[in-house]
Each structure stands twice: as C-alpha cells, then as structure tokens.
Design a protein around this motif. Sequence first.
Motif, PDB file in Angstrom:
ATOM      1  N   ILE A 125     145.244  -8.083  10.421  1.00 35.95           N
ATOM      2  CA  ILE A 125     145.657  -9.038  11.454  1.00 35.95           C
ATOM      3  C   ILE A 125     145.859  -8.321  12.788  1.00 35.95           C
ATOM      4  O   ILE A 125     145.448  -8.824  13.847  1.00 35.95           O
ATOM      5  CB  ILE A 125     146.927  -9.781  11.012  1.00 35.95           C
ATOM      6  N   SER A 126     146.460  -7.145  12.740  1.00 38.46           N
ATOM      7  CA  SER A 126     146.646  -6.365  13.972  1.00 38.46           C
ATOM      8  C   SER A 126     145.304  -5.985  14.585  1.00 38.46           C
ATOM      9  O   SER A 126     145.132  -6.026  15.810  1.00 38.46           O
ATOM     10  CB  SER A 126     147.465  -5.105  13.679  1.00 38.46           C
ATOM     11  N   ALA A 127     144.344  -5.617  13.732  1.00 34.53           N
ATOM     12  CA  ALA A 127     143.018  -5.229  14.220  1.00 34.53           C
ATOM     13  C   ALA A 127     142.293  -6.400  14.865  1.00 34.53           C
ATOM     14  O   ALA A 127     141.434  -6.210  15.738  1.00 34.53           O
ATOM     15  CB  ALA A 127     142.176  -4.669  13.073  1.00 34.53           C
ATOM     16  N   GLU A 128     142.645  -7.624  14.464  1.00 39.87           N
ATOM     17  CA  GLU A 128     141.992  -8.815  15.025  1.00 39.87           C
ATOM     18  C   GLU A 128     142.755  -9.406  16.204  1.00 39.87           C
ATOM     19  O   GLU A 128     142.408 -10.475  16.696  1.00 39.87           O
ATOM     20  CB  GLU A 128     141.812  -9.867  13.929  1.00 39.87           C
ATOM     21  N   GLY A 129     143.812  -8.708  16.647  1.00 34.96           N
ATOM     22  CA  GLY A 129     144.513  -9.170  17.839  1.00 34.96           C
ATOM     23  C   GLY A 129     145.994  -9.387  17.675  1.00 34.96           C
ATOM     24  O   GLY A 129     146.704  -9.627  18.656  1.00 34.96           O
ATOM     25  N   ASP A 132     150.237 -13.100  17.163  1.00 34.45           N
ATOM     26  CA  ASP A 132     150.307 -14.118  18.213  1.00 34.45           C
ATOM     27  C   ASP A 132     148.935 -14.702  18.538  1.00 34.45           C
ATOM     28  O   ASP A 132     148.842 -15.833  19.044  1.00 34.45           O
ATOM     29  CB  ASP A 132     150.921 -13.532  19.483  1.00 34.45           C
ATOM     30  N   LYS A 133     147.880 -13.945  18.262  1.00 34.01           N
ATOM     31  CA  LYS A 133     146.536 -14.400  18.633  1.00 34.01           C
ATOM     32  C   LYS A 133     145.705 -14.883  17.449  1.00 34.01           C
ATOM     33  O   LYS A 133     144.838 -15.740  17.617  1.00 34.01           O
ATOM     34  CB  LYS A 133     145.790 -13.271  19.353  1.00 34.01           C
ATOM     35  N   VAL A 134     145.944 -14.326  16.289  1.00 32.84           N
ATOM     36  CA  VAL A 134     145.156 -14.716  15.116  1.00 32.84           C
ATOM     37  C   VAL A 134     145.671 -16.052  14.586  1.00 32.84           C
ATOM     38  O   VAL A 134     146.863 -16.193  14.308  1.00 32.84           O
ATOM     39  CB  VAL A 134     145.244 -13.645  14.011  1.00 32.84           C
ATOM     40  N   PRO A 135     144.802 -17.048  14.431  1.00 33.50           N
ATOM     41  CA  PRO A 135     145.238 -18.369  13.942  1.00 33.50           C
ATOM     42  C   PRO A 135     145.868 -18.288  12.560  1.00 33.50           C
ATOM     43  O   PRO A 135     145.537 -17.412  11.752  1.00 33.50           O
ATOM     44  CB  PRO A 135     143.927 -19.176  13.909  1.00 33.50           C
ATOM     45  N   GLN A 136     146.780 -19.208  12.287  1.00 31.54           N
ATOM     46  CA  GLN A 136     147.469 -19.235  10.998  1.00 31.54           C
ATOM     47  C   GLN A 136     146.486 -19.362   9.836  1.00 31.54           C
ATOM     48  O   GLN A 136     146.690 -18.758   8.783  1.00 31.54           O
ATOM     49  CB  GLN A 136     148.454 -20.413  10.957  1.00 31.54           C
ATOM     50  N   ASP A 143     145.610 -12.975   3.885  1.00 23.64           N
ATOM     51  CA  ASP A 143     146.613 -12.808   2.827  1.00 23.64           C
ATOM     52  C   ASP A 143     146.013 -13.106   1.458  1.00 23.64           C
ATOM     53  O   ASP A 143     146.260 -12.380   0.486  1.00 23.64           O
ATOM     54  CB  ASP A 143     147.804 -13.741   3.068  1.00 23.64           C
ATOM     55  N   GLU A 144     145.238 -14.163   1.374  1.00 23.77           N
ATOM     56  CA  GLU A 144     144.628 -14.538   0.096  1.00 23.77           C
ATOM     57  C   GLU A 144     143.630 -13.487  -0.370  1.00 23.77           C
ATOM     58  O   GLU A 144     143.565 -13.159  -1.559  1.00 23.77           O
ATOM     59  CB  GLU A 144     143.952 -15.906   0.227  1.00 23.77           C
ATOM     60  N   GLN A 145     142.849 -12.955   0.562  1.00 20.02           N
ATOM     61  CA  GLN A 145     141.850 -11.954   0.197  1.00 20.02           C
ATOM     62  C   GLN A 145     142.512 -10.678  -0.327  1.00 20.02           C
ATOM     63  O   GLN A 145     142.121 -10.140  -1.373  1.00 20.02           O
ATOM     64  CB  GLN A 145     140.967 -11.638   1.405  1.00 20.02           C
TER      65      GLN A 145
END
Length: 274
Positions: A125-129, A132-136, A143-145
């Motif tokens: 998630i951090s790597a994707e932004g 605050d930026k990554v959609p829920q 998380d599921e993966q």
Amino acid sequence: MKSNLAAFRPLWAGLLVVVVLTVAGIAVRPFEQPAWEFVRSKQPALKLDSLQGALGQGVTVGLLGGFRAIVADFFWIKTNSVWEDNDLPATQTFIKLVTAIDPRPLYFWQNGSRMIAYDMPNWRISAEGGYDKVPQTRQRQIDEQQSAVALKYLNEAFGHHPDSALLYVEIANVYLNRLKDTASAAEAYRKASLQANAPYYAARIYPELLRKLGRQAEAYAWLKELYPKLPKKADPAKGITEFQVDSAMAPVVLERIRELEQELNVPDAEYFKP
C-alpha cells in the motif's frame, strides 16, 4: 528499492555457507547417521522438493545433515535483513527457504506468516501511494491477496506440526484481524481449543466470537461444557500449577455463563450449577 541482483546477494552468500557445511557434514556422516535416523523417526516426512525448488540447486536436507538448524538460523538472519528493507520478493523467498531447510521450529512458521499477512500489505500500500491515496477497495484486495499467501503457508506447516494449537491460533488471527471474517476465525479457534497443547484462551475466545455472530445459544452450551474441565485451584499432586489456574480464568468463564443466561432468558431453575 534494490535491484533483483542486489536483493538476492545474501542468498548466494548463504549458498556458499551451505556448500561449506555440506562438505563438513559429509565428513561427520558416519558419526551422525544413527542420531539422525532417530530424529527422522520422530519428525514428519521432510519436504525435500520444496527445498530443491527454493534453492534451485540439487541441495537437499539429507546433504545438510545435522547442520540444517545452523543453516536455517543463518537464513533467518538474512530474512530479517531483507525484511528491514521492506523487500517483499526477497523476504517471501527467504521465509519459505528457512522452513524448507528446517521445518521443526514453530517460531519460523509463526513469524514468517506474520510478515506475510501483516507487514507485506503495508509495504504494498505504501508503494502504491499510501493509505490516504490508495482506495479502500484496493487496500482490501491487497489484504486478501497477502492473507491468502499467509494462510496457505500456515496450512503447509501442519505437514510438520499436525497437532499444533498455535498454528490454528495464527490462522484465526489472520481471519479476524486482516480479513474481518469472524465466522472463519471462530472455527479456527474452535479447532485450536481441541488440541492437546491448546492454550486456555482459545476455548474462551471461541464462544466470544460466537456471541458476536449472534450464536448465543451455542456459546452458552460451549461454556457450560468448558467450565467443569478448568482447574480451579493449584494441586501439585496432580501437576496443577498456580499459573495454569490463573490462565484458565474459571471465574471469568462462569461470569460469562451468567451473562448468557440473562441474554437467553434462562429460567432460574435451569441455571448452570458449577
């Protein structure tokens, strides 16, 4: 992010150690073999194919012999090194490599699964932004993966630790904390509580999760069956320690029985009698 080559330099260094230890292992094989056969007789079958796949070489646990615990510890140190760098591919590779070399320590399985299920989603998630930026929806997908990878890894551990209550606890916590799947978490805690080495808290958490699911009658029946089995006072002659009594928390279990009797409107005449 390190290049793939840089990320796996510790692996090649480790392989050099493996080669050196293998030569040493061959030298002591005549003395080691009787003891090694005894150890093998007490352990589940070794998964040599997983080790060969992880190393990419024809190195097997049999060649490592009595040095496999040392080699596994070495690679666990390397695992923590790449984990500190948030290097997901290298960390995941080393986690699987460690338990392929020596699957006996439960510690490796537990902590490896936690890295996969709890740390790696944060890295992705951090790597994707960032959060605050990554959609829920994307966060949930990640998380599921990662949870799926962790659960598969923990289920593989049962091949070496078939009766481990703590593995079921790890599975329950992934369902509960990462996937928010209370029903699956409850079932895993139920299985944990049925193992001979189960911690007392597993048998208490299971009915609490049933209550969250609206299954109060099942929770009540479970607790009534559980309470008589709990140690109420220390008895050295029977091997019951103060620690066991404190861990069992029988008064708390009885209190929950009384709460459920109120919730279920159980008639006073039918109250559970300890």
